[in-house]
Design a protein around this motif. Structure first.
Motif, mmCIF file in Angstrom:
data_model
loop_
_atom_site.group_PDB
_atom_site.id
_atom_site.type_symbol
_atom_site.label_atom_id
_atom_site.label_comp_id
_atom_site.label_asym_id
_atom_site.label_seq_id
_atom_site.Cartn_x
_atom_site.Cartn_y
_atom_site.Cartn_z
ATOM 1 N N HIS B 300 -4.164 -5.365 6.712
ATOM 2 C CA HIS B 300 -3.007 -4.476 6.807
ATOM 3 C C HIS B 300 -3.089 -3.351 5.808
ATOM 4 O O HIS B 300 -3.788 -3.423 4.793
ATOM 5 C CB HIS B 300 -1.719 -5.242 6.491
ATOM 6 C CG HIS B 300 -1.339 -6.220 7.537
ATOM 7 N ND1 HIS B 300 -0.694 -5.852 8.687
ATOM 8 C CD2 HIS B 300 -1.508 -7.543 7.597
ATOM 9 C CE1 HIS B 300 -0.492 -6.923 9.404
ATOM 10 N NE2 HIS B 300 -0.969 -7.963 8.782
ATOM 11 N N ARG B 301 -2.280 -2.346 6.074
ATOM 12 C CA ARG B 301 -2.002 -1.324 5.063
ATOM 13 C C ARG B 301 -0.526 -1.441 4.744
ATOM 14 O O ARG B 301 0.306 -1.502 5.654
ATOM 15 C CB ARG B 301 -2.317 0.062 5.621
ATOM 16 C CG ARG B 301 -2.181 1.150 4.574
ATOM 17 C CD ARG B 301 -2.649 2.483 5.124
ATOM 18 N NE ARG B 301 -4.097 2.570 5.103
ATOM 19 C CZ ARG B 301 -4.804 3.153 6.055
ATOM 20 N NH1 ARG B 301 -4.205 3.662 7.107
ATOM 21 N NH2 ARG B 301 -6.104 3.200 5.973
ATOM 22 N N TYR B 302 -0.196 -1.476 3.464
ATOM 23 C CA TYR B 302 1.209 -1.684 3.130
ATOM 24 C C TYR B 302 1.770 -0.473 2.423
ATOM 25 O O TYR B 302 1.037 0.333 1.872
ATOM 26 C CB TYR B 302 1.380 -2.924 2.246
ATOM 27 C CG TYR B 302 0.685 -2.834 0.912
ATOM 28 C CD1 TYR B 302 -0.595 -3.329 0.746
ATOM 29 C CD2 TYR B 302 1.322 -2.274 -0.192
ATOM 30 C CE1 TYR B 302 -1.226 -3.252 -0.467
ATOM 31 C CE2 TYR B 302 0.689 -2.200 -1.412
ATOM 32 C CZ TYR B 302 -0.594 -2.702 -1.543
ATOM 33 O OH TYR B 302 -1.226 -2.645 -2.749
ATOM 34 N N ILE B 303 3.080 -0.356 2.436
ATOM 35 C CA ILE B 303 3.739 0.707 1.667
ATOM 36 C C ILE B 303 5.076 0.171 1.207
ATOM 37 O O ILE B 303 5.817 -0.421 1.984
ATOM 38 C CB ILE B 303 3.882 1.992 2.507
ATOM 39 C CG1 ILE B 303 4.601 3.054 1.693
ATOM 40 C CG2 ILE B 303 4.641 1.747 3.786
ATOM 41 C CD1 ILE B 303 4.417 4.428 2.216
ATOM 42 N N PHE B 304 5.375 0.375 -0.050
ATOM 43 C CA PHE B 304 6.633 -0.118 -0.596
ATOM 44 C C PHE B 304 7.715 0.919 -0.374
ATOM 45 O O PHE B 304 7.659 2.018 -0.911
ATOM 46 C CB PHE B 304 6.486 -0.386 -2.092
ATOM 47 C CG PHE B 304 5.747 -1.638 -2.386
ATOM 48 C CD1 PHE B 304 4.456 -1.593 -2.864
ATOM 49 C CD2 PHE B 304 6.337 -2.871 -2.171
ATOM 50 C CE1 PHE B 304 3.770 -2.754 -3.133
ATOM 51 C CE2 PHE B 304 5.650 -4.035 -2.433
ATOM 52 C CZ PHE B 304 4.361 -3.973 -2.914
ATOM 53 N N LYS B 305 8.721 0.554 0.410
ATOM 54 C CA LYS B 305 9.802 1.513 0.640
ATOM 55 C C LYS B 305 10.749 1.529 -0.544
ATOM 56 O O LYS B 305 11.199 2.569 -0.989
ATOM 57 C CB LYS B 305 10.555 1.139 1.914
ATOM 58 C CG LYS B 305 9.666 1.286 3.116
ATOM 59 C CD LYS B 305 10.388 0.919 4.379
ATOM 60 C CE LYS B 305 9.382 0.840 5.517
ATOM 61 N NZ LYS B 305 9.884 0.076 6.634
ATOM 62 N N ASN B 306 11.126 0.364 -1.008
ATOM 63 C CA ASN B 306 11.793 0.274 -2.300
ATOM 64 C C ASN B 306 11.421 -1.083 -2.867
ATOM 65 O O ASN B 306 10.560 -1.765 -2.310
ATOM 66 C CB ASN B 306 13.306 0.440 -2.165
ATOM 67 C CG ASN B 306 13.882 -0.544 -1.203
ATOM 68 O OD1 ASN B 306 13.495 -1.707 -1.161
ATOM 69 N ND2 ASN B 306 14.808 -0.097 -0.378
ATOM 70 N N GLU B 307 12.057 -1.483 -3.943
ATOM 71 C CA GLU B 307 11.537 -2.699 -4.558
ATOM 72 C C GLU B 307 11.899 -3.950 -3.781
ATOM 73 O O GLU B 307 11.468 -5.040 -4.115
ATOM 74 C CB GLU B 307 12.028 -2.847 -5.998
ATOM 75 C CG GLU B 307 13.472 -3.220 -6.157
ATOM 76 C CD GLU B 307 14.360 -2.017 -6.102
ATOM 77 O OE1 GLU B 307 13.844 -0.918 -5.896
ATOM 78 O OE2 GLU B 307 15.574 -2.176 -6.247
#
Lengths: 306, 356
Positions: B300-307
Motif C-alpha cells: 500500500h501507499r499510505y497518507i496521514f490525514k490527521n493524527e
C-alpha cells in the motif's frame, strides 16, 4: 509351406492385417518384430520368412533373426543374440551375424540399432538432470483450502489492521518529525487554549463590578497587527487617539470612565465570541478602537460619548 | 365405536397438520368399518400416538416412512425450535433492558480465533530463550545491520506470461531484487553461484498451468528454506482503485499475527527481504498478515490525514501464501533436514488448530 507372396497378397493390400495401422499418407505396422515400423512388402515380418530385427530390453540390445528352416517351430523361430555395449563392436557383431543376408535387412538393422543407442543415451542423460515430480491434487482438499482462505480473508480485515498499525507507529513516533501533527502536543495546545478562555471569561465577570467608576490613565501600547483586521484600523487607531488627546480633560475623564466601562463591556462581549488568546495586553489598546464601534451598536453609550 | 374413537384421534391430530385431519379421519373410519382386527390395531396405534402426543416425541422424525409427511414434521420441528430460540432471545433482551446498568456484560461471540487451540510454542515477548535464539540464528547478521538484502527472483522452467509479469512486479516491490530467466538450471547449482555473487535471498516462483502456484524462498548463506503455496494472485492491473506504480523508495514492513516459534521464524524470513531502514518519504508499506495460517501480502501507499486517520491506497500485486514446509539448510529436497512439514491428515483434522 511358406508362401511369402501369397501371404503378402492377402494381408498387404486386399484383406485385413491386425498389425496394420492406416493413416492418410502412410501405413504403419504395429508388429513388435518389425524393423522399420512401416507396412511394406520388405518390412513385413509375416510376409518375409528370412528376417532380422534389433530390439531393446532394459537398456540391452538384442539381434533377433528368423530363418525359413525354423518356420515350423514358432516357439524357436526367433534367434536372439545379445549385442555388445560398445557401439562399434555391436555393429561388427551385426555384420558378422547377418553376413550373406540381403542388403536391405542389414542396413535397416544397423540403422535401428543406432537409433536405439541414441535414445538410450538420452534417457540416461535425462535421469541425471532435474526430474519433474508430479504431485496429485485432491479436488476436495483444494476446495476446502480455498474456502478456508476466503473465510480467513474476511476475518483478517486487512485494511483496518494496516491502518491501526500505521497509526500506532505514528503515535510511538517511529516517523519522527516528518508529519506536522505530533499527537500529544497538538491536543495539549488545544486544551490549554480552552482553559485560558474559560479563566478569562470568569475574570471578566468579576471585573465588571470592580472596574466601574475607576479611573485609569491608559498609555499607548504597541499595536499588535494580529488584532487589527487591516491597516485602516491602524489609521483609525492613531486618529482616534489624536482626537481624544485634543479633547478636554473633563471629557477625557468621562471618556475614561466610559472607556473603562466600554472596555469591560467590549471585553465581555468579545470574549464570549472569539478566543482571547491575546490576553490583557490588548485590552487597553482596544479601548480606543472599540469605542467607536460601541457607539454604533449601543445607542445608550452614543449619547454619552458625544 | 366410531364416535368414541374419533375424538381421541382428533387429539392426536393436533400434532399433525390440519388438512391431514379429515383424511385420517376418513381412513380411520374406513379402517374401523373393516373389522375388529383392524380396530384393535387402530386402538394400539391410538394409544401409541396418544403416548406420543402426551410426551415430547420419543420417535425421531426420520422414522416416518412417508416422505411428504416426514418433511412436514421436520419443518414443524424446525419451526418450533426457531420459535423457542426467538422467545429465549426476547426474554434475555427484556431482562437486560430491565437491569439496565447492572446487566451482565454482553457475551463475546465465539470465533475461530477465540477458540483457537493454544499452541505451546507461542512466543512470549519476554522469553529469554527465544531472544537468545533469535540473536544467534541465521538472520542475526541481517538484524544486526551487517548485510543488505539482495534478492534473486526466478521461476520454474519455461514460465508463461502471467508468471513473468508477476515476477517483474515482485521485483518492483522488493528493493534490490533481480529477475533472472531460469534456463533449466538445477537449483543446487544456482545456489553456489548466488552465494558467490553476494545474494542474500533466492526466490523461485513455481508455475502450474500458466499460473504461479508455489514459491520457494531460500535464505542464502545456508539459511532456512521455506516452501509456500501461492494462491489468489492479483497483478497490478487487476487491482481496483489502485494507485500509481510504486517508486524506488524502500517500503516499510508490517508483520501481523506471527505468534508461535514457527511463525516467528517465518516472520523473520520475510522481514529480512527488505532493507533495514525504510524511507518514510516514500510512504509505502508492505504487509504480511497471518490469519489462520494464511499469509496475506499487500502493498500500500499510505497518507496521514490527521493524527487519527490514515488513508491507504493499494498498489502492487497481492497474493496469499500458505506454508508447506520449512527446511533448515538451503534447498535440498532429498537430504534436507525439515524443521516443519505440513502433513495434511494430521494437521487439517482440527479446525481450530493453527501453526503459524
Amino acid at each position: 509351406m511358406q508362401h511369402d507372396d501369397v501371404i503378402w497378397d492377402i494381408i498387404g493390400n486386399k484383406q485385413f492385417c491386425s498389425f496394420k495401422v492406416k493413416t492418410k499418407s502412410q501405413n504403419f505396422c504395429r508388429n513388435e518384430y518389425n524393423i522399420t515400423g512401416l507396412c511394406n512388402r520388405s518390412s513385413c515380418p509375416l510376409a518375409n520368412s528370412q528376417y532380422a530385427t534389433i530390439r531393446e530390453e532394459k537398456g540391452q540390445c538384442f539381434l533377433y533373426m528368423k530363418v525359413i528352416e525354423r518356420a515350423a517351430f514358432p516357439a524357436k523361430m526367433w534367434e536372439k543374440v545379445k549385442l555388445s555395449k560398445n557401439y562399434e563392436k555391436a555393429l561388427e557383431q551385426i555384420d558378422e551375424n547377418l553376413i550373406y543376408w540381403p542388403r536391405f535387412i542389414r542396413h535397416k538393422c544397423k540403422q535401428r540399432f543406432t537409433k536405439i543407442t541414441q535414445y538410450l543415451i538420452r534417457m540416461r542423460k535425462l535421469v541425471l538432470k532435474r526430474q519433474r515430480k508430479l504431485v496429485p491434487l485432491s479436488r476436495k482438499v483444494e476446495q476446502r483450502e480455498k474456502r478456508k482462505e476466503e473465510k480467513a480473508l474476511i476475518a483478517a480485515q486487512l485494511d483496518n489492521a494496516i491502518e491501526k498499525e500505521l497509526l500506532e507507529r505514528l503515535k510511538q513516533g517511529t516517523y519522527g518529525d516528518i508529519y506536522n501533527f505530533p499527537v500529544h502536543a497538538f491536543d495539549k495546545a488545544l486544551e490549554q487554549q480552552d482553559e485560558e478562555s474559560e479563566s478569562e471569561e470568569e475574570e471578566d465577570e468579576e471585573e465588571d463590578d470592580e472596574d466601574v467608576g475607576k479611573r485609569e490613565f491608559v498609555a499607548e501600547e504597541e499595536v499588535e497587527e494580529s488584532d487589527l483586521s487591516d491597516f485602516e484600523d491602524m489609521n483609525k487607531l492613531k486618529t482616534s487617539s489624536d482626537e481624544e488627546e485634543e479633547e478636554e480633560s473633563s471629557e477625557e475623564e468621562e471618556e475614561e470612565e466610559e472607556e473603562v466601562e466600554m472596555e469591560v463591556e467590549t471585553k465581555a462581549s468579545r470574549s464570549k465570541g472569539k478566543s482571547p488568546a491575546n490576553g490583557a495586553a490588548a485590552r487597553k489598546k482596544r479601548a480606543y478602537v472599540e469605542i467607536e464601534y460601541e457607539q454604533e451598536t449601543e445607542p445608550a453609550s452614543k449619547s454619552r460619548a458625544t | 365405536m366410531d364416535i368414541t374413537e374419533v375424538p381421541v384421534s382428533q387429539d392426536n391430530k393436533g400434532k399433525k397438520k390440519k388438512n391431514k385431519k379429515p383424511k385420517k379421519k376418513i381412513v380411520k373410519e374406513e379402517g374401523n368399518g373393516e373389522g375388529s382386527g383392524v380396530e384393535k390395531k387402530e386402538v394400539e396405534k391410538m394409544e401409541k400416538s396418544e403416548a406420543a402426543a402426551a410426551f415430547p416425541p420419543t420417535f425421531s422424525v426420520s422414522e416416518i416412512k412417508n416422505k411428504q409427511r416426514r418433511h412436514l414434521m421436520f419443518m414443524k420441528l424446525k419451526q418450533e425450535k426457531r420459535m423457542q430460540k426467538m422467545q429465549l432471545k426476547k426474554k434475555k433482551k427484556k431482562e437486560r433492558e430491565a437491569l439496565g446498568d447492572k446487566a451482565p456484560p454482553k457475551e463475546v461471540p465465539k470465533t475461530i480465533e477465540n477458540q483457537r487451540v493454544y499452541d505451546e510454542t507461542t512466543v512470549d515477548p519476554e522469553d529469554e530463550e527465544v531472544t537468545f535464539d533469535e540473536g544467534t540464528d541465521e538472520f542475526s547478521a541481517y538484524f544486526n545491520g551487517l548485510t543488505n538484502p539482495k534478492v534473486l527472483i526466478t521461476t520454474s522452467d519455461r514460465p508463461r506470461g502471467r508468471t513473468v509479469r508477476f515476477c517483474e512486479q515482485l521485483a518492483t516491490v522488493i528493493p534490490n531484487a533481480h529477475v533472472y530467466y531460469r534456463r533449466g538450471l538445477a537449483l543446487k547449482r544456482v545456489i553456489p553461484q548466488c552465494v558467490s555473487r553476494n545474494f542474500t535471498y533466492l526466490m523461485v516462483i513455481n508455475e502450474d498451468r500458466k499460473v504461479p502456484n508455489g514459491m520457494v524462498l531460500c535464505h542464502l548463506p545456508d539459511g532456512p528454506t521455506a516452501h509456500f503455496k501461492i494462491s489468489s494472485v492479483r497483478l497490478r492491473k487487476e487491482i481496483k482503485r489502485r494507485g500509481k506504480d510504486p517508486t524506488e523508495h524502500c517500503p516499510e514492513v508490517i508483520l501481523n499475527n506471527f505468534t508461535t516459534r514457527l511463525g516467528h521464524s517465518v516472520g523473520r524470513l520475510f522481514a529480512a527481504l527488505f532493507p533495514q531502514d525504510p524511507q518514510f518519504v516514500g510512504r509505502q508499506v508492505a504487509t504480511f498478515h497471518n490469519q489462520r495460517d494464511f499469509i496475506f501480502f499487500r502493498f500500500h501507499r499510505y497518507i496521514f490525514k490527521n493524527e487519527k486517520k490514515v488513508g491507504i491506497q493499494e498498489l502492487g500485486p497481492r497474493f496469499t501464501l500458505k506454508l508447506r514446509s520449512l527446511q533448515k539448510g538451503t534447498f535440498d529436497s532429498k537430504f534436507g533436514e525439515y524443521e516443519w512439514v505440513l502433513k495434511r491428515h494430521e494437521m487439517d483434522a482440527c479446525r481450530r488448530k493453527f501453526h503459524l
